[in-house]
Motif scaffolding. Structure first.
Motif, PDB file in Angstrom:
ATOM      1  N   TRP A  55      48.862  38.847  29.178  1.00 51.20           N
ATOM      2  CA  TRP A  55      48.127  40.775  28.758  1.00 51.20           C
ATOM      3  C   TRP A  55      47.799  41.636  30.056  1.00 51.20           C
ATOM      4  CZ3 TRP A  55      44.787  37.108  26.511  1.00 51.20           C
ATOM      5  CH2 TRP A  55      44.179  37.046  26.410  1.00 51.20           C
ATOM      6  N   VAL A  56      47.242  40.708  30.882  1.00 50.81           N
ATOM      7  CA  VAL A  56      47.029  41.470  31.796  1.00 50.81           C
ATOM      8  C   VAL A  56      47.599  41.846  33.413  1.00 50.81           C
ATOM      9  CG1 VAL A  56      44.498  42.522  33.418  1.00 50.81           C
ATOM     10  CG2 VAL A  56      44.712  41.400  31.583  1.00 50.81           C
ATOM     11  N   PRO A  57      48.402  42.995  33.893  1.00 57.78           N
ATOM     12  CA  PRO A  57      49.220  42.878  34.824  1.00 57.78           C
ATOM     13  C   PRO A  57      48.037  42.772  36.174  1.00 57.78           C
ATOM     14  CG  PRO A  57      48.974  45.114  34.151  1.00 57.78           C
ATOM     15  CD  PRO A  57      47.905  44.611  33.292  1.00 57.78           C
ATOM     16  N   PHE A  58      49.240  41.940  37.285  1.00 56.29           N
ATOM     17  CA  PHE A  58      48.495  41.200  38.030  1.00 56.29           C
ATOM     18  C   PHE A  58      49.199  42.382  39.611  1.00 56.29           C
ATOM     19  CE2 PHE A  58      46.724  37.695  41.375  1.00 56.29           C
ATOM     20  CZ  PHE A  58      45.970  38.433  42.187  1.00 56.29           C
ATOM     21  N   MET A  65      43.481  42.864  47.212  1.00 55.56           N
ATOM     22  CA  MET A  65      41.946  42.560  47.377  1.00 55.56           C
ATOM     23  C   MET A  65      41.293  41.251  46.842  1.00 55.56           C
ATOM     24  SD  MET A  65      39.259  42.138  44.908  1.00 55.56           S
ATOM     25  CE  MET A  65      39.794  42.980  43.226  1.00 55.56           C
ATOM     26  N   ALA A  66      41.134  41.221  45.616  1.00 56.55           N
ATOM     27  CA  ALA A  66      41.400  39.466  45.145  1.00 56.55           C
ATOM     28  C   ALA A  66      40.847  38.066  46.281  1.00 56.55           C
ATOM     29  CB  ALA A  66      41.356  39.002  43.926  1.00 56.55           C
ATOM     30  N   PHE A  67      42.122  38.858  46.809  1.00 51.30           N
ATOM     31  CA  PHE A  67      42.936  37.360  47.377  1.00 51.30           C
ATOM     32  C   PHE A  67      41.034  37.179  48.755  1.00 51.30           C
ATOM     33  CE2 PHE A  67      44.023  36.213  51.710  1.00 51.30           C
ATOM     34  CZ  PHE A  67      44.607  34.594  51.334  1.00 51.30           C
ATOM     35  N   PHE A  68      41.359  38.883  49.525  1.00 52.02           N
ATOM     36  CA  PHE A  68      40.243  38.663  50.945  1.00 52.02           C
ATOM     37  C   PHE A  68      38.388  38.824  50.150  1.00 52.02           C
ATOM     38  CE2 PHE A  68      43.939  40.378  52.865  1.00 52.02           C
ATOM     39  CZ  PHE A  68      43.715  39.515  53.790  1.00 52.02           C
ATOM     40  N   TYR A  69      38.410  38.852  48.971  1.00 52.55           N
ATOM     41  CA  TYR A  69      37.116  39.107  48.103  1.00 52.55           C
ATOM     42  C   TYR A  69      36.351  37.687  47.786  1.00 52.55           C
ATOM     43  CZ  TYR A  69      33.305  40.797  45.279  1.00 52.55           C
ATOM     44  OH  TYR A  69      32.058  40.640  44.844  1.00 52.55           O
ATOM     45  N   TYR A 204      38.001  42.501  37.234  1.00 52.81           N
ATOM     46  CA  TYR A 204      37.394  41.904  36.140  1.00 52.81           C
ATOM     47  C   TYR A 204      38.272  41.179  36.489  1.00 52.81           C
ATOM     48  CZ  TYR A 204      34.399  39.817  32.776  1.00 52.81           C
ATOM     49  OH  TYR A 204      34.055  39.802  32.248  1.00 52.81           O
ATOM     50  N   ILE A 205      38.860  40.883  35.980  1.00 54.95           N
ATOM     51  CA  ILE A 205      40.099  39.242  35.113  1.00 54.95           C
ATOM     52  C   ILE A 205      40.301  38.356  36.670  1.00 54.95           C
ATOM     53  CG2 ILE A 205      41.701  37.702  34.482  1.00 54.95           C
ATOM     54  CD1 ILE A 205      40.228  38.975  32.417  1.00 54.95           C
ATOM     55  N   TYR A 206      40.904  38.790  37.671  1.00 57.28           N
ATOM     56  CA  TYR A 206      41.729  38.665  38.842  1.00 57.28           C
ATOM     57  C   TYR A 206      40.641  38.393  40.237  1.00 57.28           C
ATOM     58  CZ  TYR A 206      46.063  38.408  36.057  1.00 57.28           C
ATOM     59  OH  TYR A 206      47.323  38.551  35.253  1.00 57.28           O
ATOM     60  N   GLY A 207      40.281  39.438  40.469  1.00 60.52           N
ATOM     61  CA  GLY A 207      38.886  39.491  41.268  1.00 60.52           C
ATOM     62  C   GLY A 207      37.133  38.578  40.675  1.00 60.52           C
ATOM     63  N   GLY A 208      37.693  38.741  39.576  1.00 61.72           N
ATOM     64  CA  GLY A 208      36.418  37.937  39.151  1.00 61.72           C
ATOM     65  C   GLY A 208      36.565  37.332  38.964  1.00 61.72           C
ATOM     66  N   LEU A 209      37.049  36.777  37.807  1.00 57.95           N
ATOM     67  CA  LEU A 209      36.304  35.581  37.007  1.00 57.95           C
ATOM     68  C   LEU A 209      38.064  34.638  37.674  1.00 57.95           C
ATOM     69  CD1 LEU A 209      36.710  36.976  33.386  1.00 57.95           C
ATOM     70  CD2 LEU A 209      34.745  36.289  34.167  1.00 57.95           C
ATOM     71  N   LEU A 210      38.483  34.761  37.290  1.00 57.83           N
ATOM     72  CA  LEU A 210      39.642  33.633  38.172  1.00 57.83           C
ATOM     73  C   LEU A 210      39.264  33.392  39.839  1.00 57.83           C
ATOM     74  CD1 LEU A 210      43.003  34.765  36.825  1.00 57.83           C
ATOM     75  CD2 LEU A 210      41.651  32.713  35.815  1.00 57.83           C
TER      76      LEU A 210
END
Length: 409
Positions: A55-58, A65-69, A204-210
């Protein structure tokens, strides 16, 4: 790799007191051995994050950001925790050390001090009971079992970490680890995505948890898959292996057979074409003056190990081949006996070795007449002077030897 955090006992003494009470050493059900903090961090939280993707769009910006971070987290483990602090493969500037320390904390794998202590024990006691994540205990155990199950720290082999205890950056991180972990693993990417383009939940979901979970699983593969799949071109005494696929999954750490043979080398993929982005990153840092004193082994030493490993494999294969009866084990025959037996058998004498060519002379490539002319004679000159025989011919001849002639008897 470790996700455990230092306890006061481990920080001060390097391990916990042993439990020598037989009454407390009874078998405990597996579920009671679970370390629920570790289960939460490496299994439950990633599982929740995975479900949240429904339910959280990517968003595109969040993807970048998530990839490089999280790539920075990965390099902070492979290039920082591993090659810099565990093996001292190079020297880094203070600014680079601080960067690697912060993003390393965000990878959720424990402090530098604890991670390096366990990794140095892994190298020193690899494949033994004192190896904290020995693959000999199973692929699951080496991948994640050693983290989620409580274990006696006394089982881990002793190593020297005095250099880490004197390092102010390392000790700072160990003291503030949990605060730095939460900041770099979860708060950082949330703030970047939220303040940058309003995607607080995606950050939070993609950059942090996953993202943190994927970095953890990547590192886990070094402990498990890198000791399980691939080849061993540099040494066969340890379970570590080289595997291109594992190198892709682990930012270059998949050339693990090389690494265990040459642990202080700043490279894992020593060949220019081998996939080792951590090596490329360290090289790039040198161009900006952030890295110096790269430690490496000469190609002469590396080639020595390759040849020795190849020779060992060849020796093992050699033992599986039938080469004929060794000359030292052949029975001794008098020259007169040879001439006598050759009257009724298809025997030929070459350089004092007697060969029974009964099954071969009819299919001799040079013709039956040629080889029959040597039966019952000393055919040494004929064999050597006719033409240079191939290895196949020599090997085939060796399989037919039956005796050695002793002319002095």
């Amino acid at each position: 790799m470790s996700t455990r955090q230092d306890s006061p006992q481990l920080q001060e003494k390097g391990r916990l007191p042993a439990n020598n009470n037989p009454a407390q050493q009874k078998q405990v059900p597996w579920y009671k051995k679970l370390d629920w903090l570790m289960v939460t961090m490496v299994i439950l939280v990633p599982a929740f994050a995975g479900l949240s993707t429904i339910w959280v769009p990517f968003q595109k910006k969040t993807k970048i950001m998530a990839f490089f971070y999280n790539l920075m987290k990965g390099f902070s483990i492979t290039g920082g925790y591993h090659r810099l602090w565990s093996h001292k493969s190079y020297s880094a500037s203070k600014s680079l050390q601080i960067f690697l320390m912060l993003f390393g904390a965000g990878a959720g794998q424990g402090s530098i001090k604890l991670w390096c202590r366990e990794h140095r024990a892994h190298h020193r006691y690899v494949d033994t009971d004192q190896d904290p994540y020995s693959v000999q205990k199973g692929l699951f155990y080496s991948h994640v079992g050693w983290i989620i199950f409580k274990d006696d720290p006394n089982k881990i082999g002793r190593v020297n970490v005095e250099d880490l205890k004197r390092d102010p950056i390392v000790t700072f991180q160990a003291y503030y680890y949990w605060q730095l972990f939460l900041l770099m693993a979860y708060i950082g990417p949330t703030l970047i995505a939220g303040l940058g383009w309003g995607d607080w939940l995606g950050g939070y979901i993609y950059g942090g948890l996953l993202g943190t979970a994927l970095v953890q699983q990547s590192t886990f593969c070094i402990n498990s898959l890198a000791h399980w799949m691939g080849d061993q071109p540099y040494g066969t005494f340890k379970s570590a292996r080289n595997c291109f696929i594992v190198a892709i999954l682990t930012l270059g750490e998949g050339y693990h057979n090389f690494h265990h043979e040459f642990p202080s080398d700043w490279r894992n993929g020593v060949r220019w074409y081998e996939f080792d982005p951590t090596k490329w990153s360290i090289w790039l840092w040198t161009q900006f003056g952030l890295v110096s004193d790269l430690r490496f082994f000469s190609m002469n030493e590396i080639n020595k190990s390759m040849l020795q490993a190849s020779q060992k494999q060849l020796d093992l294969q050699y033992k599986t081949i039938q080469w004929g009866v060794p000359i030292a084990d052949l029975p001794v025959m008098l020259l007169e006996e040879y001439y006598e037996q050759a009257q009724t058998r298809h025997l030929i004498l070459i350089e004092r070795i007697v060969y029974d060519i009964t099954e071969f002379y009819k299919i001799h490539p040079g013709g039956v007449g040629l080889i029959k002319s040597g039966i019952g004679k000393d055919a040494t000159r004929m064999f050597n002077d006719m033409y240079k025989h191939s290895n196949v011919a020599l090997n085939l001849l060796a399989s037919m030897r039956i005796a050695v002639v002793d002319e002095d008897m």
